[in-house]
Design a protein around this motif. Structure first.
Motif, PDB file in Angstrom:
ATOM      1  N   MET A   1       0.629  -1.103  -0.064  1.00  0.00           N
ATOM      2  CA  MET A   1       0.161  -0.055   0.071  1.00  0.00           C
ATOM      3  C   MET A   1       0.847   1.148  -0.147  1.00  0.00           C
ATOM      4  N   ARG A   2       0.524   2.336  -0.770  1.00  0.00           N
ATOM      5  CA  ARG A   2       1.187   3.327  -0.925  1.00  0.00           C
ATOM      6  C   ARG A   2       0.989   4.435   0.176  1.00  0.00           C
ATOM      7  N   ALA A   3       2.232   4.996   0.729  1.00  0.00           N
ATOM      8  CA  ALA A   3       2.113   5.937   1.912  1.00  0.00           C
ATOM      9  C   ALA A   3       1.330   6.918   1.360  1.00  0.00           C
ATOM     10  N   PRO A   4       0.663   7.592   2.714  1.00  0.00           N
ATOM     11  CA  PRO A   4      -0.275   8.852   2.252  1.00  0.00           C
ATOM     12  C   PRO A   4       0.570  10.235   1.735  1.00  0.00           C
ATOM     13  N   SER A   5       0.255  10.916   0.905  1.00  0.00           N
ATOM     14  CA  SER A   5       1.084  12.021   0.428  1.00  0.00           C
ATOM     15  C   SER A   5       1.377  13.145   1.645  1.00  0.00           C
ATOM     16  N   LEU A   6       2.123  13.933   1.317  1.00  0.00           N
ATOM     17  CA  LEU A   6       2.352  14.791   2.242  1.00  0.00           C
ATOM     18  C   LEU A   6       1.491  15.982   2.091  1.00  0.00           C
ATOM     19  N   LYS A   7       1.055  16.759   3.220  1.00  0.00           N
ATOM     20  CA  LYS A   7       0.183  17.797   3.030  1.00  0.00           C
ATOM     21  C   LYS A   7       0.759  19.153   3.452  1.00  0.00           C
ATOM     22  N   SER A   8       0.031  20.367   3.168  1.00  0.00           N
ATOM     23  CA  SER A   8       0.842  21.424   3.190  1.00  0.00           C
ATOM     24  C   SER A   8       1.358  21.672   4.746  1.00  0.00           C
ATOM     25  N   SER A   9       0.622  21.328   5.725  1.00  0.00           N
ATOM     26  CA  SER A   9       1.279  21.348   7.052  1.00  0.00           C
ATOM     27  C   SER A   9       2.675  20.565   7.334  1.00  0.00           C
ATOM     28  N   ASP A  10       2.710  19.287   6.531  1.00  0.00           N
ATOM     29  CA  ASP A  10       4.076  18.694   6.647  1.00  0.00           C
ATOM     30  C   ASP A  10       5.011  19.537   6.037  1.00  0.00           C
ATOM     31  N   PHE A  11       4.611  20.112   4.786  1.00  0.00           N
ATOM     32  CA  PHE A  11       5.779  21.003   3.976  1.00  0.00           C
ATOM     33  C   PHE A  11       6.075  21.977   4.930  1.00  0.00           C
ATOM     34  N   GLN A  12       5.249  22.632   5.686  1.00  0.00           N
ATOM     35  CA  GLN A  12       5.505  23.915   6.331  1.00  0.00           C
ATOM     36  C   GLN A  12       6.234  23.475   7.620  1.00  0.00           C
ATOM     37  N   ARG A  13       5.927  22.287   8.263  1.00  0.00           N
ATOM     38  CA  ARG A  13       6.844  21.790   9.407  1.00  0.00           C
ATOM     39  C   ARG A  13       8.344  21.504   8.922  1.00  0.00           C
ATOM     40  N   ALA A  14       8.585  20.903   7.603  1.00  0.00           N
ATOM     41  CA  ALA A  14       9.852  20.722   7.253  1.00  0.00           C
ATOM     42  C   ALA A  14      10.462  21.802   6.743  1.00  0.00           C
ATOM     43  N   LEU A  15       9.828  22.621   6.145  1.00  0.00           N
ATOM     44  CA  LEU A  15      10.712  23.761   5.529  1.00  0.00           C
ATOM     45  C   LEU A  15      11.006  24.893   6.950  1.00  0.00           C
ATOM     46  N   GLY A  16      10.319  24.543   7.821  1.00  0.00           N
ATOM     47  CA  GLY A  16      10.531  25.493   9.058  1.00  0.00           C
ATOM     48  C   GLY A  16      11.790  24.835   9.823  1.00  0.00           C
ATOM     49  N   THR A  17      12.412  23.811   9.293  1.00  0.00           N
ATOM     50  CA  THR A  17      13.502  23.446  10.153  1.00  0.00           C
ATOM     51  C   THR A  17      14.863  23.599   9.232  1.00  0.00           C
ATOM     52  N   ARG A  18      16.084  23.282   9.994  1.00  0.00           N
ATOM     53  CA  ARG A  18      17.228  23.531   9.141  1.00  0.00           C
ATOM     54  C   ARG A  18      17.232  22.229   8.164  1.00  0.00           C
ATOM     55  N   PRO A  19      18.093  22.401   7.122  1.00  0.00           N
ATOM     56  CA  PRO A  19      17.974  21.288   6.036  1.00  0.00           C
ATOM     57  C   PRO A  19      19.301  20.378   6.561  1.00  0.00           C
ATOM     58  N   VAL A  20      18.960  19.060   6.343  1.00  0.00           N
ATOM     59  CA  VAL A  20      20.156  18.066   6.696  1.00  0.00           C
ATOM     60  C   VAL A  20      21.247  17.862   5.928  1.00  0.00           C
ATOM     61  N   ALA A  21      20.798  18.419   4.429  1.00  0.00           N
ATOM     62  CA  ALA A  21      22.199  18.066   3.653  1.00  0.00           C
ATOM     63  C   ALA A  21      21.671  19.328   2.717  1.00  0.00           C
ATOM     64  N   ARG A  22      22.929  19.660   1.790  1.00  0.00           N
ATOM     65  CA  ARG A  22      22.480  20.849   0.826  1.00  0.00           C
ATOM     66  C   ARG A  22      23.568  20.835  -0.333  1.00  0.00           C
TER      67      ARG A  22
END
Length: 175
Positions: A1-22
């Motif tokens: 079964m496919r994992a549920p897609s990311l929602k806008s709240s997930d993107f906001q939480r992720a982009l609010g943190t420091r990147p782990v690699a660049r």
């Protein structure tokens, strides 16, 4: 079964943190899994008379007590396989063919590298998702064709470099 897609709240939480690699063109973010006590139960705001400039007496609803609604299904932090999200702004990749090429290359890079990182335990079961963001455009003078083999090779190499840096940082953190 496919994992549920990311929602806008997930993107906001992720982009609010420091990147782990660049790299020169990409940022990679790790989105930690929400625990049960991190859940915020949304409540309807109760208006008080002070909001209207009168004494502090809570306003009563004509329908009775305000009900606390359960959390949204999108915010439950489903436990399961790791998810992957992409942020490919049109400002950085004007042509849809280029965005599509980056999307395909990024998914293949996740298939190649994410299982190895999950086994290192730095981003093990506490990881909910990876979010990859395109931060700078690829030079149109160097790659006039939006889906050229040269652009595909450069994107693949840079994504491999990004995941390789993350694996090196994970190995250093464990040592």
């Amino acid at each position: 079964m496919r994992a549920p897609s990311l929602k806008s709240s997930d993107f906001q939480r992720a982009l609010g943190t420091r990147p782990v690699a660049r790299t020169a063109h990409f940022f990679l973010y790790a989105l930690p899994r929400l625990s049960g006590n991190d859940q915020v139960v949304p409540r309807r705001a109760e208006k008080t008379q002070t909001d209207l400039g009168v004494a502090a007496v809570p306003a009563e609803l004509s329908t009775g007590e305000a009900l606390v609604s359960p959390p949204d299904v999108d915010d439950l932090g489903v436990v399961g396989p790791c998810r992957f999200g992409l942020v490919l702004p049109k400002k950085q990749a004007r042509r849809s063919v280029t965005r599509s090429l980056i999307r395909h290359q990024a998914r293949e890079a996740v298939r190649r590298h994410a299982p190895g990182l999950a086994s290192q335990d730095r981003f093990g079961p506490s990881l909910d998702a990876w979010v990859l963001r395109l931060r700078a455009p690829f030079d149109r003078q160097l790659f006039p064709s939006a889906a050229s083999p040269a652009l595909s090779a450069v994107v693949r190499l840079e994504l491999d470099e990004l995941w390789g840096r993350l694996a090196q940082d994970s190995a250093r953190a464990q040592a």
